[in-house]
Motif scaffolding. Sequence first.
Motif, PDB file in Angstrom:
ATOM      1  N   UNK A 255      -2.933   9.644  -0.727  1.00 24.83           N
ATOM      2  CA  UNK A 255      -1.996   8.519  -0.730  1.00 24.83           C
ATOM      3  C   UNK A 255      -0.570   8.944  -0.404  1.00 24.83           C
ATOM      4  N   UNK A 256      -0.190  10.154  -0.817  1.00 22.09           N
ATOM      5  CA  UNK A 256       1.175  10.582  -0.528  1.00 22.09           C
ATOM      6  C   UNK A 256       1.376  10.837   0.955  1.00 22.09           C
ATOM      7  N   UNK A 257       0.330  11.348   1.630  1.00 19.42           N
ATOM      8  CA  UNK A 257       0.409  11.514   3.089  1.00 19.42           C
ATOM      9  C   UNK A 257       0.514  10.142   3.753  1.00 19.42           C
TER      10      UNK A 257
ATOM     11  N   UNK B 231      -2.511  16.138   8.001  1.00 18.17           N
ATOM     12  CA  UNK B 231      -3.280  14.908   8.214  1.00 18.17           C
ATOM     13  C   UNK B 231      -3.960  14.871   9.576  1.00 18.17           C
TER      14      UNK B 231
ATOM     15  N   UNK C  55       5.357  16.715  -1.210  1.00 19.89           N
ATOM     16  CA  UNK C  55       5.275  15.574  -0.299  1.00 19.89           C
ATOM     17  C   UNK C  55       5.954  14.320  -0.858  1.00 19.89           C
TER      18      UNK C  55
ATOM     19  N   UNK D  48      -3.798  18.791   0.992  1.00 22.26           N
ATOM     20  CA  UNK D  48      -2.863  17.730   0.602  1.00 22.26           C
ATOM     21  C   UNK D  48      -2.819  17.582  -0.920  1.00 22.26           C
TER      22      UNK D  48
ATOM     23  N   UNK E 257       5.320   3.633  -4.182  1.00 25.28           N
ATOM     24  CA  UNK E 257       5.184   4.911  -4.874  1.00 25.28           C
ATOM     25  C   UNK E 257       6.125   4.927  -6.074  1.00 25.28           C
TER      26      UNK E 257
ATOM     27  N   UNK F 283       0.824  -1.211   0.000  1.00 22.14           N
ATOM     28  CA  UNK F 283       0.000   0.000   0.000  1.00 22.14           C
ATOM     29  C   UNK F 283       0.857   1.260   0.000  1.00 22.14           C
ATOM     30  N   UNK F 284       2.105   1.125   0.449  1.00 24.39           N
ATOM     31  CA  UNK F 284       2.967   2.303   0.536  1.00 24.39           C
ATOM     32  C   UNK F 284       3.909   2.429  -0.658  1.00 24.39           C
TER      33      UNK F 284
ATOM     34  N   UNK G  69       3.238  17.452   6.558  1.00 25.49           N
ATOM     35  CA  UNK G  69       2.307  16.354   6.271  1.00 25.49           C
ATOM     36  C   UNK G  69       1.554  15.952   7.532  1.00 25.49           C
TER      37      UNK G  69
ATOM     38  N   UNK H 262       0.460  17.794  -3.162  1.00 24.49           N
ATOM     39  CA  UNK H 262       0.826  16.652  -3.993  1.00 24.49           C
ATOM     40  C   UNK H 262       1.108  17.101  -5.423  1.00 24.49           C
TER      41      UNK H 262
ATOM     42  N   UNK I  81       1.829   7.449   2.522  1.00 23.47           N
ATOM     43  CA  UNK I  81       3.176   6.910   2.349  1.00 23.47           C
ATOM     44  C   UNK I  81       4.137   7.518   3.364  1.00 23.47           C
TER      45      UNK I  81
END
Lengths: 163, 193
Positions: free
Chosen positions: B97-99, A93, A146, A137, A63, A60-61, A89, A141, B101
């Motif tokens: 999604x970037x947060x 969040x 980020x 965010x 990139x 899931x992480x 970040x 992005x 990660x």
Amino acid sequence: MSVGFADAGGGHLVEGIARVVAADGVKVWLEPEQTSTCGGCASAAACAGKTGQSDRRLKARRFAVGNEAGLKVGDRVVIGMSEYALIRASTIAYAVPLLSMMAGAVTAQLTFGSDAAAMAAAAGGLLFGVLVARVWAGRLQESGDLSPHLLRRVGPGEDCHVG
Amino acid sequence: MQELILLIVGTALVNNVVLARFLGLCSFMGVTTKVDTAVGLGMATTFVMTVSSVLAWAVETFLLVPYGLGYLRTVTFILVIAAVVQFTESVVRKVSPSLFQTLGIYLPLITTNCAVLGIPLLNVHDNFNFIQSMLNGFGAALGFSMILAIFAGLRERLALAEVPRLFMGPPIGFITASLLALAFMGFSGIHTN
């Protein structure tokens, strides 16, 4: 500095190690390896926190970054992100929704003086905060603030406890 | 209003969750080797602890007390905390999604933090209402994050200091923590819950 890797610049970077899991001519997909948060702990085998490193969570992480450095599947690289970006970040969040929720709840409590009104306002504030965080965010992005940057290939003897 | 501000200050500084109540010591010793890690975990814990306090209050008030299920309190609160962590993880992943990660690694660690369970239980013990529970959770999380960041900064300096071999690692960490706890005792004259 190797060709294709980002210049670290003068700011302090949070670093980590990632492995290339897929590559095409333009981009590579990276999967972060276990970090020092859990890897160095003597109780890692028994700790429930280790579930954060399961295959599903690591997938899931994943990139993607540009492959100017000519990386291949299986290569290990050091990635970096500025400390400022990490704090920003975290603020987006967590702090924005939380402060919005608390502001709503306290205002309703002081205005109406009932727990029910405070609960409803807290829920509304939380939702509003999440929406603000989403917009904020999204802008960051798009600007790439980020995104982690490739710093270098992992050197001999370099383990996950970098940075 | 003044009472609410004093509640936050009292919980964050005087009755600090780590140095006065000795909760969350695993994270305190385990995640304070670097300031950035401490800040990341601290922010995530602040969110989860505050939201958990709110939801735990609602569960206690509308479910456990009316149906006489007080003996299930600890188990129920653990479930509430796990649900909040999963919810937070899902929301962060969907929102950005970037947060996710960047920050996703810290969330699973929170489920094993006893401070997150301890604060809702203390809220019940102190008979706090909704707002008091929320602000007590926020104040405790603020104190926890502050101590994490301060202690991480101290340990980063200790890593560069000349420490006798017998005291290297956790021993000098515990000595530093005890000195920090003594320093925080200076706040005890301000306000107590």
